[in-house]
Scaffold this motif. Structure first.
Motif, PDB file in Angstrom:
ATOM      1  N   GLU A  30       0.845  -1.207   0.000  1.00  0.00           N
ATOM      2  CA  GLU A  30       0.000   0.000   0.000  1.00  0.00           C
ATOM      3  C   GLU A  30       0.871   1.245   0.000  1.00  0.00           C
ATOM      4  OE1 GLU A  30      -0.455   2.586   2.148  1.00  0.00           O
ATOM      5  OE2 GLU A  30       0.926   1.932   3.714  1.00  0.00           O
ATOM      6  N   HIS A  31       0.449   2.231  -0.798  1.00  0.00           N
ATOM      7  CA  HIS A  31       1.101   3.541  -0.804  1.00  0.00           C
ATOM      8  C   HIS A  31       0.019   4.611  -0.699  1.00  0.00           C
ATOM      9  CE1 HIS A  31       4.931   1.652  -1.757  1.00  0.00           C
ATOM     10  NE2 HIS A  31       5.514   2.817  -1.645  1.00  0.00           N
ATOM     11  N   GLY A  32      -0.682   4.591   0.435  1.00  0.00           N
ATOM     12  CA  GLY A  32      -1.760   5.553   0.647  1.00  0.00           C
ATOM     13  C   GLY A  32      -2.935   5.273  -0.265  1.00  0.00           C
ATOM     14  N   THR A  39       4.467   1.037  -6.472  1.00  0.00           N
ATOM     15  CA  THR A  39       5.263   2.280  -6.508  1.00  0.00           C
ATOM     16  C   THR A  39       6.768   2.025  -6.372  1.00  0.00           C
ATOM     17  OG1 THR A  39       3.499   3.745  -5.739  1.00  0.00           O
ATOM     18  CG2 THR A  39       5.744   4.428  -5.227  1.00  0.00           C
ATOM     19  N   ASP A  40       7.172   1.232  -5.385  1.00  0.00           N
ATOM     20  CA  ASP A  40       8.613   1.021  -5.145  1.00  0.00           C
ATOM     21  C   ASP A  40       9.294   0.353  -6.345  1.00  0.00           C
ATOM     22  OD1 ASP A  40       8.192   2.067  -2.641  1.00  0.00           O
ATOM     23  OD2 ASP A  40       8.134   0.133  -1.631  1.00  0.00           O
ATOM     24  N   THR A  41       8.587  -0.602  -6.941  1.00  0.00           N
ATOM     25  CA  THR A  41       9.141  -1.321  -8.097  1.00  0.00           C
ATOM     26  C   THR A  41       9.258  -0.389  -9.300  1.00  0.00           C
ATOM     27  OG1 THR A  41       7.841  -3.189  -7.289  1.00  0.00           O
ATOM     28  CG2 THR A  41       8.901  -3.443  -9.436  1.00  0.00           C
ATOM     29  N   ILE A 163       8.056  12.763  -1.516  1.00  0.00           N
ATOM     30  CA  ILE A 163       9.072  12.202  -2.414  1.00  0.00           C
ATOM     31  C   ILE A 163       8.454  11.239  -3.432  1.00  0.00           C
ATOM     32  CG2 ILE A 163      11.145  10.753  -2.527  1.00  0.00           C
ATOM     33  CD1 ILE A 163      11.837  11.804   0.334  1.00  0.00           C
ATOM     34  N   GLU A 164       7.804  10.201  -2.939  1.00  0.00           N
ATOM     35  CA  GLU A 164       7.309   9.169  -3.853  1.00  0.00           C
ATOM     36  C   GLU A 164       6.187   9.699  -4.746  1.00  0.00           C
ATOM     37  OE1 GLU A 164       8.280   4.845  -2.116  1.00  0.00           O
ATOM     38  OE2 GLU A 164       6.607   5.816  -1.091  1.00  0.00           O
ATOM     39  N   THR A 165       5.346  10.569  -4.198  1.00  0.00           N
ATOM     40  CA  THR A 165       4.263  11.127  -5.015  1.00  0.00           C
ATOM     41  C   THR A 165       4.847  11.998  -6.129  1.00  0.00           C
ATOM     42  OG1 THR A 165       2.845  11.124  -3.061  1.00  0.00           O
ATOM     43  CG2 THR A 165       2.076  12.397  -4.947  1.00  0.00           C
TER      44      THR A 165
HETATM   45 ZN   LIG Z   1       7.503   3.229  -1.364  1.00  0.00          ZN
END
Ligand SMILES: [Zn+2]
Length: 239
Positions: A30-32, A39-41, A163-165
């Motif tokens: 999960e990313h929110g 997302t990480d991949t 950052i990720e967004t």
């Molecule tokens: Zn992440």
């Protein structure tokens, strides 16, 4: 050179240009409420693809699954055991080594503590087992935290936040579904928690509202430059 798109002759030709390979690791997590589970991949793979445009480099297909603890109760997270993760890295490196690769850059987009440690442990085992290889095991944070601080406003931003967004807004904007509230969870010190979602309801650590595609572009360029530097340093490293 994107490994999954190469033919057999293209792979052989590639070996004459480089013996270095980038292996992206990620997670299904999960990313929110607004970012994709992968997302990480996506981020780790994207950095490798862009780096390989600047320096001769094989980019292996990403390992989509990772070990996720604090998000394991959130809908959508699929976690594998650290032993499985370590075995995956070892088998992939052994096979690539038997194909002629020698320099291995493992970048994980997922930075969970146990996840990172198991990759580092597996890397140490491989260094003992295969005397002719060089290895780096890093996160984007390891590479870019210092200079990235000038781009990012949110202190402590770490998961599905600024950052990720920003990064996904830049490289895969069609995958961003609105935003999520700012959140900074606090887990009880030292006590293992069964219902992790209770302590982290929104699944965000940081502030997605501060994200922009422009920040994502600058962050991505920074990480790509650091990966290119790392490839060159590893190739010259006297392991
Ligand atoms: Zn992440």
């Amino acid at each position: 050179m994107i490994l999954e798109e190469l033919t057999m002759p293209e792979f052989e030709e590639g070996l004459m240009r480089t013996r270095s390979v980038y292996i992206p690791f990620g997670s299904v997590e999960e990313h929110g409420a607004h970012l994709p589970l992968s997302t990480d991949t996506i981020l780790a793979y994207e950095v490798g693809k862009k780096a390989s445009q600047q320096v001769p480099l094989f980019v292996a297909p990403p390992v989509h699954y990772g070990n996720c603890r604090s998000t394991s109760c959130h809908p959508g997270t699929i976690s594998i055991r650290t032993a499985t993760l370590a075995s995956l890295l070892k088998d992939i490196v052994r096979s690539l080594q038997s194909q002629g690769l020698r320099n291995f850059i493992v970048l994980t987009g997922h930075a969970g503590g146990a996840h990172r440690l198991s990759l580092q442990d597996a890397g140490e085992d491989l260094m003992s087992e295969l005397p002719d290889i060089r290895m780096a095991v890093v996160t984007e944070y390891d590479l870019a935290a210092g200079e990235g601080r000038e781009i990012i406003e949110t202190a402590g931003d770490s998961h599905a936040g600024e950052i990720e967004t920003s990064r996904i807004l830049h490289s895969h904007p069609h995958l961003v579904k609105g935003s999520s509230p700012e959140e900074y969870p606090s887990f009880p010190a030292g006590i293992l928690v069964r219902d992790k979602r209770r302590y982290w309801p929104g699944g965000v650590w940081g502030n997605p509202a501060k994200a922009t595609a422009e920040k994502g572009k600058r962050l991505e360029e920074l990480v790509v430059a650091k990966v290119v530097e790392l490839v060159k340093a590893l190739e010259e490293f006297d392991a």
